[in-house]
Motif scaffolding. Structure first.
Motif, PDB file in Angstrom:
ATOM      1  N   MET A   1       0.844  -1.198   0.000  1.00  0.00           N
ATOM      2  CA  MET A   1       0.000   0.000   0.000  1.00  0.00           C
ATOM      3  C   MET A   1       0.879   1.249   0.000  1.00  0.00           C
ATOM      4  O   MET A   1       1.855   1.337   0.736  1.00  0.00           O
ATOM      5  N   THR A   2       0.509   2.217  -0.848  1.00  0.00           N
ATOM      6  CA  THR A   2       1.248   3.472  -0.909  1.00  0.00           C
ATOM      7  C   THR A   2       1.077   4.261   0.379  1.00  0.00           C
ATOM      8  O   THR A   2      -0.027   4.384   0.898  1.00  0.00           O
ATOM      9  N   THR A   3       2.178   4.770   0.923  1.00  0.00           N
ATOM     10  CA  THR A   3       2.103   5.606   2.114  1.00  0.00           C
ATOM     11  C   THR A   3       1.282   6.853   1.801  1.00  0.00           C
ATOM     12  O   THR A   3       1.479   7.487   0.762  1.00  0.00           O
ATOM     13  N   LYS A   4       0.360   7.198   2.687  1.00  0.00           N
ATOM     14  CA  LYS A   4      -0.481   8.369   2.486  1.00  0.00           C
ATOM     15  C   LYS A   4       0.068   9.566   3.270  1.00  0.00           C
ATOM     16  O   LYS A   4       0.454   9.431   4.429  1.00  0.00           O
ATOM     17  N   HIS A   5       0.093  10.706   2.614  1.00  0.00           N
ATOM     18  CA  HIS A   5       0.479  11.964   3.252  1.00  0.00           C
ATOM     19  C   HIS A   5      -0.765  12.841   3.254  1.00  0.00           C
ATOM     20  O   HIS A   5      -1.187  13.354   2.221  1.00  0.00           O
ATOM     21  N   ASN A   6      -1.365  13.007   4.437  1.00  0.00           N
ATOM     22  CA  ASN A   6      -2.687  13.631   4.549  1.00  0.00           C
ATOM     23  C   ASN A   6      -2.581  15.135   4.798  1.00  0.00           C
ATOM     24  O   ASN A   6      -2.281  15.575   5.901  1.00  0.00           O
ATOM     25  N   PHE A   7      -2.874  15.911   3.757  1.00  0.00           N
ATOM     26  CA  PHE A   7      -2.867  17.368   3.846  1.00  0.00           C
ATOM     27  C   PHE A   7      -4.287  17.928   3.873  1.00  0.00           C
ATOM     28  O   PHE A   7      -4.503  19.096   3.578  1.00  0.00           O
ATOM     29  N   GLY A   8      -5.268  17.109   4.220  1.00  0.00           N
ATOM     30  CA  GLY A   8      -6.661  17.527   4.209  1.00  0.00           C
ATOM     31  C   GLY A   8      -6.945  18.653   5.187  1.00  0.00           C
ATOM     32  O   GLY A   8      -6.340  18.741   6.261  1.00  0.00           O
ATOM     33  N   ALA A   9      -7.918  19.499   4.828  1.00  0.00           N
ATOM     34  CA  ALA A   9      -8.231  20.691   5.625  1.00  0.00           C
ATOM     35  C   ALA A   9      -9.087  20.385   6.841  1.00  0.00           C
ATOM     36  O   ALA A   9      -9.288  21.245   7.695  1.00  0.00           O
ATOM     37  N   GLY A  10      -9.608  19.214   6.950  1.00  0.00           N
ATOM     38  CA  GLY A  10     -10.407  18.837   8.111  1.00  0.00           C
ATOM     39  C   GLY A  10     -11.427  17.793   7.711  1.00  0.00           C
ATOM     40  O   GLY A  10     -11.988  17.888   6.617  1.00  0.00           O
ATOM     41  N   PRO A  11     -11.613  16.767   8.544  1.00  0.00           N
ATOM     42  CA  PRO A  11     -10.997  16.552   9.854  1.00  0.00           C
ATOM     43  C   PRO A  11      -9.473  16.459   9.780  1.00  0.00           C
ATOM     44  O   PRO A  11      -8.914  16.152   8.732  1.00  0.00           O
ATOM     45  N   CYS A  12      -8.875  16.711  10.917  1.00  0.00           N
ATOM     46  CA  CYS A  12      -7.427  16.854  10.965  1.00  0.00           C
ATOM     47  C   CYS A  12      -6.716  15.507  10.956  1.00  0.00           C
ATOM     48  O   CYS A  12      -7.285  14.465  11.251  1.00  0.00           O
ATOM     49  N   ILE A  13      -5.439  15.566  10.601  1.00  0.00           N
ATOM     50  CA  ILE A  13      -4.558  14.433  10.789  1.00  0.00           C
ATOM     51  C   ILE A  13      -4.248  14.328  12.281  1.00  0.00           C
ATOM     52  O   ILE A  13      -4.082  15.335  12.966  1.00  0.00           O
ATOM     53  N   LEU A  14      -4.228  13.105  12.787  1.00  0.00           N
ATOM     54  CA  LEU A  14      -3.930  12.863  14.195  1.00  0.00           C
ATOM     55  C   LEU A  14      -2.632  12.070  14.326  1.00  0.00           C
ATOM     56  O   LEU A  14      -2.293  11.285  13.435  1.00  0.00           O
ATOM     57  N   PRO A  15      -1.888  12.248  15.412  1.00  0.00           N
ATOM     58  CA  PRO A  15      -0.656  11.486  15.602  1.00  0.00           C
ATOM     59  C   PRO A  15      -0.950   9.983  15.658  1.00  0.00           C
ATOM     60  O   PRO A  15      -1.982   9.572  16.225  1.00  0.00           O
ATOM     61  N   PRO A  16      -0.079   9.143  15.112  1.00  0.00           N
ATOM     62  CA  PRO A  16      -0.305   7.692  15.155  1.00  0.00           C
ATOM     63  C   PRO A  16      -0.538   7.162  16.561  1.00  0.00           C
ATOM     64  O   PRO A  16      -1.395   6.287  16.773  1.00  0.00           O
ATOM     65  N   SER A  17       0.192   7.683  17.538  1.00  0.00           N
ATOM     66  CA  SER A  17       0.023   7.200  18.917  1.00  0.00           C
ATOM     67  C   SER A  17      -1.366   7.504  19.447  1.00  0.00           C
ATOM     68  O   SER A  17      -1.951   6.706  20.202  1.00  0.00           O
ATOM     69  N   VAL A  18      -1.920   8.647  19.065  1.00  0.00           N
ATOM     70  CA  VAL A  18      -3.278   9.005  19.487  1.00  0.00           C
ATOM     71  C   VAL A  18      -4.294   8.074  18.824  1.00  0.00           C
ATOM     72  O   VAL A  18      -5.240   7.595  19.468  1.00  0.00           O
ATOM     73  N   MET A  19      -4.097   7.792  17.538  1.00  0.00           N
ATOM     74  CA  MET A  19      -5.002   6.892  16.825  1.00  0.00           C
ATOM     75  C   MET A  19      -4.991   5.507  17.454  1.00  0.00           C
ATOM     76  O   MET A  19      -6.040   4.874  17.619  1.00  0.00           O
ATOM     77  N   GLU A  20      -3.809   5.045  17.826  1.00  0.00           N
ATOM     78  CA  GLU A  20      -3.696   3.711  18.425  1.00  0.00           C
ATOM     79  C   GLU A  20      -4.406   3.640  19.765  1.00  0.00           C
ATOM     80  O   GLU A  20      -5.137   2.684  20.052  1.00  0.00           O
TER      81      GLU A  20
END
Length: 368
Positions: A1-20
């Motif tokens: 799977m291609t690594t995703k770089h999320n530059f979306g304006a919202g909802p925001c990108i969250l840190p991986p540790s927070v997602m986990e």
């Protein structure tokens, strides 16, 4: 799977540790055997989440004791009507600074409750700048500002020294830079940019300003009721508040607002440098008012914009298409976005320019 770089304006990108941590809590929160999605908001355990999140907001933004920290629902857009319902009704007028799409939405809602005066507007130049020279009448109920204009890519860096109460929509730059809360009487921000998932709105309000309301207000629109009930007059957005707590803990661990501001400056400087040196791309916002959170730009030949969008998307870059009413590109650099993602985007922009250049007339200088 291609690594995703999320530059979306919202909802925001969250840190991986927070997602986990959030993912685990959905299944089994704190070894309670219950999901964070099904616990009682009246439980002592969740009351501790509310309290801890409030304390983190106070600590990270240095909120004075005479201000209340509230967690509401309905997004920042609900505040467009809730604010004038509380503070404009029965008053002469309110003042608004018109800096773009969301400022206009706030103005439209306010006119339903009283007279609105627009102290200045940057609409004459497509909202590419922030007016900073305007007169303010002393009898207005409040001055409303939008600190960062997500769609237009502009940001206020010097707030006015006002003799009237200042209300500010900080939805897209809250926690991204240091502010002096004492400069404002009322701050509001949707959580889904730099704080957490959609569903919760942060309000930081000076208590004396809240007490200026002199007319009956429906309970669900009365800030004082939420203040007096610890943001739990009704069922609060439990999951959004919980994940916001996790995200603020992460923010504290990386140096707090001061630490993340330094990183955000580096990200913005890197991207703007590539835009300015490239023969393919052009920034759309006035240089002095360029947002660090939402970078807007276009290609010199707008016919190539779909081509660049596909070029970037094929390489795992997500969320850079400009807002539907303005086109072009919008790159959001929220707190959790790593510098490495910006470096990758800059490299992709350089590679696209290499493909499009005319070797007889253009000289491409590889970005540092």
């Amino acid at each position: 799977m291609t690594t995703k770089h999320n530059f979306g304006a919202g909802p925001c990108i969250l840190p991986p540790s927070v997602m986990e941590q959030a993912a685990k809590a959905v299944i089994n929160w704190g070894d309670s055997g219950l999901s964070i999605l099904e616990i009682s908001h009246r439980s002592a355990e969740f009351e501790s989440v509310i309290l801890k999140t409030q304390l983190l907001v106070r600590e990270l933004l240095n909120v004075p004791e005479n201000y209340s920290v509230l967690f509401l629902q309905g997004g920042a857009s609900t505040q467009f009507s809730m604010i004038p319902l509380n503070f404009l009704v029965g008053k002469q007028k309110a003042a608004y600074l018109d800096t773009g799409y969301f400022a206009q939405k706030a103005i439209k809602e306010a006119t339903l409750f009283g007279e609105v005066t627009i102290v200045a507007s940057s609409g004459d130049k497509g909202y590419a700048y922030v007016p900073d020279n305007y007169n303010l009448e002393k009898d207005v109920a409040y001055l409303h500002l939008t600190s960062n204009n997500t769609i237009e890519g502009t940001e206020i860096f010097d707030f006015p020294n006002s003799s009237v109460p200042v209300v500010c929509d900080m939805s897209s730059d809250i926690f991204s830079r240091k502010i002096n809360v004492r400069d404002f009487d009322f701050i509001y921000a949707g959580a889904q940019k730099n704080m957490g998932p959609a569903g919760m709105t942060l309000v930081i309000a000076k208590n004396s300003f809240l007490e200026t309301v002199g007319h009956p207000v429906p309970a669900m629109s009365d800030y004082r009721i939420f203040r007096d009930n610890q943001s739990m007059y009704n069922t609060p957005p439990v999951f959004s508040i919980y994940v916001s707590m996790l995200n603020l803990i992460w923010l504290k661990s990386v140096g707090g607002v001061e630490g993340i501001e330094a990183v955000n400056k580096k990200k913005a400087e890197l991207l703007y440098r590539e835009i300015d040196r490239s023969p393919i791309f052009t920034g759309t916002a006035n240089v002095a008012h360029r947002s660090r959170m939402n970078v807007t730009f276009r290609t010199n030949d707008q016919l190539t914009e779909p081509e660049f969008l596909k070029f970037a998307t094929d390489r795992g870059i997500v969320g850079i298409k400009g807002y539907r009413t303005v086109g072009g590109f919008r790159v959001s650099l929220y707190n959790a976005l790593p510098l490495s993602s910006v470096e990758f985007l800059v490299q992709v922009m350089y590679e696209f320019a290499e493909l499009k250049k005319d070797v007889n007339s253009l000289k491409i200088i590889k970005p540092a």
